[in-house]
Design an enzyme around this catalytic site. Structure first.
Site, PDB file in Angstrom:
ATOM      1  N   GLY A  53       0.860  -1.182   0.000  1.00  0.00           N
ATOM      2  CA  GLY A  53       0.000   0.000   0.000  1.00  0.00           C
ATOM      3  C   GLY A  53       0.883   1.214   0.000  1.00  0.00           C
ATOM      4  O   GLY A  53       1.786   1.331  -0.828  1.00  0.00           O
ATOM      5  N   GLU A  54       0.689   2.057   0.958  1.00  0.00           N
ATOM      6  CA  GLU A  54       1.501   3.271   1.079  1.00  0.00           C
ATOM      7  C   GLU A  54       2.146   3.273   2.456  1.00  0.00           C
ATOM      8  O   GLU A  54       1.466   3.427   3.481  1.00  0.00           O
ATOM      9  CB  GLU A  54       0.591   4.492   0.876  1.00  0.00           C
ATOM     10  N   SER A  55       3.464   3.107   2.482  1.00  0.00           N
ATOM     11  CA  SER A  55       4.127   2.919   3.777  1.00  0.00           C
ATOM     12  C   SER A  55       4.014   4.157   4.671  1.00  0.00           C
ATOM     13  O   SER A  55       3.898   4.032   5.896  1.00  0.00           O
ATOM     14  CB  SER A  55       5.596   2.542   3.573  1.00  0.00           C
ATOM     15  N   CYS A  85       6.001  -5.415   0.302  1.00  0.00           N
ATOM     16  CA  CYS A  85       6.107  -4.120  -0.362  1.00  0.00           C
ATOM     17  C   CYS A  85       6.122  -2.973   0.661  1.00  0.00           C
ATOM     18  O   CYS A  85       7.106  -2.834   1.382  1.00  0.00           O
ATOM     19  CB  CYS A  85       5.019  -3.970  -1.418  1.00  0.00           C
ATOM     20  N   ARG A 108      13.036   2.892  -0.975  1.00  0.00           N
ATOM     21  CA  ARG A 108      11.666   2.938  -1.498  1.00  0.00           C
ATOM     22  C   ARG A 108      11.684   3.206  -2.997  1.00  0.00           C
ATOM     23  O   ARG A 108      12.597   3.838  -3.502  1.00  0.00           O
ATOM     24  CB  ARG A 108      10.879   4.073  -0.835  1.00  0.00           C
ATOM     25  N   ILE A 137       5.122  -3.643  -7.736  1.00  0.00           N
ATOM     26  CA  ILE A 137       4.387  -2.382  -7.943  1.00  0.00           C
ATOM     27  C   ILE A 137       5.058  -1.285  -7.113  1.00  0.00           C
ATOM     28  O   ILE A 137       5.012  -1.322  -5.883  1.00  0.00           O
ATOM     29  CB  ILE A 137       2.902  -2.530  -7.515  1.00  0.00           C
ATOM     30  N   ARG A 138       5.684  -0.364  -7.792  1.00  0.00           N
ATOM     31  CA  ARG A 138       6.441   0.701  -7.103  1.00  0.00           C
ATOM     32  C   ARG A 138       7.218   0.100  -5.928  1.00  0.00           C
ATOM     33  O   ARG A 138       7.148   0.540  -4.782  1.00  0.00           O
ATOM     34  CB  ARG A 138       5.508   1.815  -6.620  1.00  0.00           C
ATOM     35  N   HIS A 173       4.426  -8.565  -4.500  1.00  0.00           N
ATOM     36  CA  HIS A 173       3.066  -8.767  -3.973  1.00  0.00           C
ATOM     37  C   HIS A 173       2.614 -10.231  -4.080  1.00  0.00           C
ATOM     38  O   HIS A 173       1.938 -10.589  -5.045  1.00  0.00           O
ATOM     39  CB  HIS A 173       2.085  -7.877  -4.736  1.00  0.00           C
ATOM     40  N   GLU A 175       0.308 -11.711  -2.728  1.00  0.00           N
ATOM     41  CA  GLU A 175      -1.150 -11.857  -2.619  1.00  0.00           C
ATOM     42  C   GLU A 175      -1.846 -11.616  -3.963  1.00  0.00           C
ATOM     43  O   GLU A 175      -3.053 -11.810  -4.074  1.00  0.00           O
ATOM     44  CB  GLU A 175      -1.690 -10.897  -1.543  1.00  0.00           C
TER      45      GLU A 175
END
Ligand code: GLN
Length: 192
Positions: A53-55, A85, A108, A137-138, A173, A175
């Site tokens: 997600g967004e850390s 991630c 990151r 993903i990023r 990822h 999942e």
């Protein structure tokens, strides 16, 4: 009966719930997968996933709700924790809001803007000979590991999966693909 929590502050929670339930079923483990938001829920867990997600957002919410201390107590109790991630970034020691649970230094968004997302087949010897199809993903990478950290996978010479005792850091990822081997590997740590 085991209880595995997916930290549900932000990010791809439902995909992890689904993958974890599927992995448990395949391994004939009886247990529950719960979406965790509170200290009390953390206290009773046998395993925890910190999702992608967004850390920065997740880190802020962890500190706002005072969850960091309970997550650290899980480590003291040798409860397995896997960060994927953004979750990997939080497990590391050198980003703002990181929990510093693993001896890893993390960069990151390491694959840059043009290549924010890609897929690659990885060799992960711990999971067997079959290559693992990974979705990035990023994604972050692990720049440096301490002596007590085992490198589990690399992509183009950069570390993308590592383990320290019962803590697992995954840059991609697991999942988002039907291959359940990483969730199964994680569940394998619960029993030991
Ligand atoms: N780039 C994100 C971060 O820094 C992580 C991306 C992800 O979890 N897919 O938090």
């Amino acid at each position: 009966m085991i209880e595995v929590g997916i930290l549900s502050l932000q990010g791809d929670v439902s995909e992890h719930v689904f993958a974890m339930k599927s992995a448990m079923k395949k391994m004939a483990l009886s247990g529950e997968v719960v979406e965790v938001k509170t200290k009390d829920q953390l206290k009773v867990l046998n395993g925890l996933i910190i999702p992608g997600g967004e850390s920065t957002t997740q880190g802020k919410l962890i500190s706002k709700y005072g969850l960091g201390i309970e997550i650290k107590k899980l480590v003291d109790r040798e409860v397995p924790i896997m960060g994927t991630c953004a979750g990997l970034i939080l497990l590391g020691e050198d980003n703002r809001n990181s929990l510093g649970l693993m001896n890893i230094k993390v960069r990151r968004n390491a694959f840059g803007r043009q290549r924010e997302s890609f897929e690659a087949d990885l060799r992960i010897p711990k999971l067997g000979k079959k290559l693992y199809h990974a979705v990035f993903i990023r994604a972050p990478v692990i720049k440096e590991v301490g002596d007590d950290v085992e490198i589990l996978a690399e992509y183009n010479g950069r570390i993308v999966m590592a383990q320290q005792d019962k803590l697992i850091a995954v840059a991609f990822h697991p999942e988002l693909t039907p291959d359940l081997r990483i969730h199964r590997y994680f569940l394998g740590l619960l029993k030991k």
